[in-house]
Motif scaffolding. Structure first.
Motif, PDB file in Angstrom:
ATOM      1  N   MET A 258     -13.286   0.396   2.771  1.00 20.45           N
ATOM      2  CA  MET A 258     -13.115  -0.957   3.307  1.00 20.45           C
ATOM      3  C   MET A 258     -12.469  -1.873   2.276  1.00 20.45           C
ATOM      4  N   LYS A 259     -12.800  -1.671   1.017  1.00 19.51           N
ATOM      5  CA  LYS A 259     -12.215  -2.468  -0.066  1.00 19.51           C
ATOM      6  C   LYS A 259     -10.690  -2.308  -0.088  1.00 19.51           C
ATOM      7  N   VAL A 260     -10.205  -1.093   0.134  1.00 19.22           N
ATOM      8  CA  VAL A 260      -8.755  -0.842   0.170  1.00 19.22           C
ATOM      9  C   VAL A 260      -8.115  -1.602   1.333  1.00 19.22           C
ATOM     10  N   PHE A 261      -8.770  -1.591   2.487  1.00 22.24           N
ATOM     11  CA  PHE A 261      -8.245  -2.324   3.641  1.00 22.24           C
ATOM     12  C   PHE A 261      -8.210  -3.829   3.365  1.00 22.24           C
TER      13      PHE A 261
ATOM     14  N   ASN B 276     -12.904   7.901  13.185  1.00 19.40           N
ATOM     15  CA  ASN B 276     -14.211   7.893  12.531  1.00 19.40           C
ATOM     16  C   ASN B 276     -14.021   8.183  11.036  1.00 19.40           C
ATOM     17  N   PHE B 277     -14.369   7.219  10.208  1.00 21.00           N
ATOM     18  CA  PHE B 277     -14.214   7.335   8.759  1.00 21.00           C
ATOM     19  C   PHE B 277     -15.526   7.707   8.061  1.00 21.00           C
ATOM     20  N   SER B 278     -16.511   8.200   8.785  1.00 19.36           N
ATOM     21  CA  SER B 278     -17.826   8.449   8.187  1.00 19.36           C
ATOM     22  C   SER B 278     -17.780   9.465   7.048  1.00 19.36           C
ATOM     23  N   ASN B 279     -16.825  10.399   7.066  1.00 17.14           N
ATOM     24  CA  ASN B 279     -16.705  11.384   5.984  1.00 17.14           C
ATOM     25  C   ASN B 279     -15.715  10.960   4.914  1.00 17.14           C
ATOM     26  N   CYS B 280     -14.933   9.932   5.173  1.00 16.68           N
ATOM     27  CA  CYS B 280     -13.833   9.541   4.286  1.00 16.68           C
ATOM     28  C   CYS B 280     -14.352   8.726   3.101  1.00 16.68           C
ATOM     29  N   THR B 281     -14.024   9.185   1.894  1.00 16.53           N
ATOM     30  CA  THR B 281     -14.413   8.464   0.684  1.00 16.53           C
ATOM     31  C   THR B 281     -13.207   7.946  -0.087  1.00 16.53           C
ATOM     32  N   PHE B 282     -11.993   8.360   0.314  1.00 16.39           N
ATOM     33  CA  PHE B 282     -10.785   7.938  -0.398  1.00 16.39           C
ATOM     34  C   PHE B 282      -9.606   7.871   0.561  1.00 16.39           C
ATOM     35  N   ILE B 283      -8.823   6.799   0.441  1.00 15.65           N
ATOM     36  CA  ILE B 283      -7.585   6.675   1.202  1.00 15.65           C
ATOM     37  C   ILE B 283      -6.517   6.134   0.256  1.00 15.65           C
ATOM     38  N   ASP B 284      -5.310   6.705   0.320  1.00 18.46           N
ATOM     39  CA  ASP B 284      -4.231   6.209  -0.530  1.00 18.46           C
ATOM     40  C   ASP B 284      -3.153   5.548   0.325  1.00 18.46           C
ATOM     41  N   SER B 285      -2.070   5.139  -0.311  1.00 17.35           N
ATOM     42  CA  SER B 285      -1.019   4.416   0.403  1.00 17.35           C
ATOM     43  C   SER B 285      -0.369   5.269   1.489  1.00 17.35           C
ATOM     44  N   THR B 286      -0.309   6.563   1.281  1.00 18.04           N
ATOM     45  CA  THR B 286       0.250   7.446   2.309  1.00 18.04           C
ATOM     46  C   THR B 286      -0.641   7.435   3.541  1.00 18.04           C
ATOM     47  N   GLY B 287      -1.944   7.514   3.337  1.00 18.45           N
ATOM     48  CA  GLY B 287      -2.896   7.445   4.447  1.00 18.45           C
ATOM     49  C   GLY B 287      -2.803   6.126   5.184  1.00 18.45           C
ATOM     50  N   LEU B 288      -2.697   5.036   4.432  1.00 24.39           N
ATOM     51  CA  LEU B 288      -2.556   3.722   5.058  1.00 24.39           C
ATOM     52  C   LEU B 288      -1.268   3.647   5.869  1.00 24.39           C
ATOM     53  N   GLY B 289      -0.193   4.198   5.325  1.00 25.67           N
ATOM     54  CA  GLY B 289       1.091   4.192   6.027  1.00 25.67           C
ATOM     55  C   GLY B 289       1.029   4.945   7.343  1.00 25.67           C
ATOM     56  N   VAL B 290       0.347   6.072   7.351  1.00 23.16           N
ATOM     57  CA  VAL B 290       0.186   6.849   8.574  1.00 23.16           C
ATOM     58  C   VAL B 290      -0.589   6.040   9.608  1.00 23.16           C
ATOM     59  N   LEU B 291      -1.643   5.370   9.179  1.00 23.91           N
ATOM     60  CA  LEU B 291      -2.437   4.558  10.102  1.00 23.91           C
ATOM     61  C   LEU B 291      -1.612   3.414  10.677  1.00 23.91           C
TER      62      LEU B 291
ATOM     63  N   LEU C 297      -8.041  -5.292   0.308  1.00 23.31           N
ATOM     64  CA  LEU C 297      -7.041  -5.557  -0.730  1.00 23.31           C
ATOM     65  C   LEU C 297      -5.623  -5.588  -0.162  1.00 23.31           C
ATOM     66  N   THR C 298      -5.373  -4.741   0.817  1.00 24.71           N
ATOM     67  CA  THR C 298      -4.038  -4.673   1.430  1.00 24.71           C
ATOM     68  C   THR C 298      -3.920  -5.605   2.635  1.00 24.71           C
ATOM     69  N   ARG C 299      -4.999  -6.305   2.929  1.00 23.38           N
ATOM     70  CA  ARG C 299      -5.091  -7.235   4.066  1.00 23.38           C
ATOM     71  C   ARG C 299      -4.920  -6.530   5.418  1.00 23.38           C
ATOM     72  N   LEU C 300      -5.044  -5.229   5.424  1.00 24.07           N
ATOM     73  CA  LEU C 300      -4.970  -4.487   6.686  1.00 24.07           C
ATOM     74  C   LEU C 300      -6.227  -4.682   7.523  1.00 24.07           C
ATOM     75  N   ASP C 301      -7.276  -5.203   6.917  1.00 24.31           N
ATOM     76  CA  ASP C 301      -8.492  -5.507   7.682  1.00 24.31           C
ATOM     77  C   ASP C 301      -8.212  -6.617   8.707  1.00 24.31           C
ATOM     78  N   LYS C 302      -7.127  -7.362   8.504  1.00 27.55           N
ATOM     79  CA  LYS C 302      -6.742  -8.425   9.451  1.00 27.55           C
ATOM     80  C   LYS C 302      -5.939  -7.861  10.621  1.00 27.55           C
ATOM     81  N   ILE C 303      -5.409  -6.659  10.464  1.00 26.36           N
ATOM     82  CA  ILE C 303      -4.563  -6.026  11.486  1.00 26.36           C
ATOM     83  C   ILE C 303      -5.373  -5.086  12.380  1.00 26.36           C
ATOM     84  N   PHE C 304      -6.137  -4.205  11.738  1.00 28.81           N
ATOM     85  CA  PHE C 304      -6.863  -3.177  12.479  1.00 28.81           C
ATOM     86  C   PHE C 304      -8.156  -3.707  13.088  1.00 28.81           C
ATOM     87  N   ASP C 305      -8.551  -3.093  14.202  1.00 32.88           N
ATOM     88  CA  ASP C 305      -9.846  -3.343  14.825  1.00 32.88           C
ATOM     89  C   ASP C 305     -10.850  -2.440  14.103  1.00 32.88           C
TER      90      ASP C 305
END
Length: 93
Positions: A77-80, A38-53, A82-90
Motif C-alpha cells: 500500500m505504501k508503494v501505491f 487479491n494481494f493477500s500473498n503479495c509482499t513486493f511490487i515494482d514499477s513493472t508490476g505497477l505498469g501492468v496494473l 508514494l506513486t499516488r496510484l491509490d487515487k486511481i485504483f479502487d
C-alpha cells in the motif's frame, strides 16, 4: 456481471508480470472486463508490476469494466501511496 478473481503472486515484479499480463489479456480478449485482484500473498511490487496494473486498468475502463484491488499489506500500500496510484485504483483493504 461476474468478477474474475485473481491472486497476485508474492513478488509482483519483472519476473512474474509477463505471465500474469498474458493471462489477463486473454481473459479480456474473451470478453471479460471485471476483475478483482487479491494481494493477500503479495509482499513486493515494482514499477513493472505497477505498469501492468495501469495497463489492465486502462483496458478495463475503455470497456466500461472494473478493476478492484484488495488485501494489500502495508508495504505494498505504501508503494501505491508514494506513486499516488491509490487515487486511481479502487483499493479495498
Amino acid at each position: 456481471m461476474n468478477d474474475i478473481n485473481m491472486l497476485i503472486p508474492e513478488n509482483f515484479s519483472v519476473d512474474e508480470v509477463t505471465e500474469f499480463r498474458e493471462k489477463v489479456n486473454t481473459l479480456i480478449s474473451n470478453g471479460e472486463k471485471h476483475f478483482v485482484l487479491n494481494f493477500s500473498n503479495c509482499t513486493f511490487i515494482d514499477s513493472t508490476g505497477l505498469g501492468v496494473l495501469v495497463g489492465i486498468y486502462k483496458k478495463c475502463m475503455e470497456l466500461n469494466g472494473s478493476l478492484k484491488l484488495h488485501s494489500l499489506n502495508q508495504q505494498v500500500m505504501k508503494v501505491f501511496k508514494l506513486t499516488r496510484l491509490d487515487k486511481i485504483f479502487d483499493i479495498q483493504i
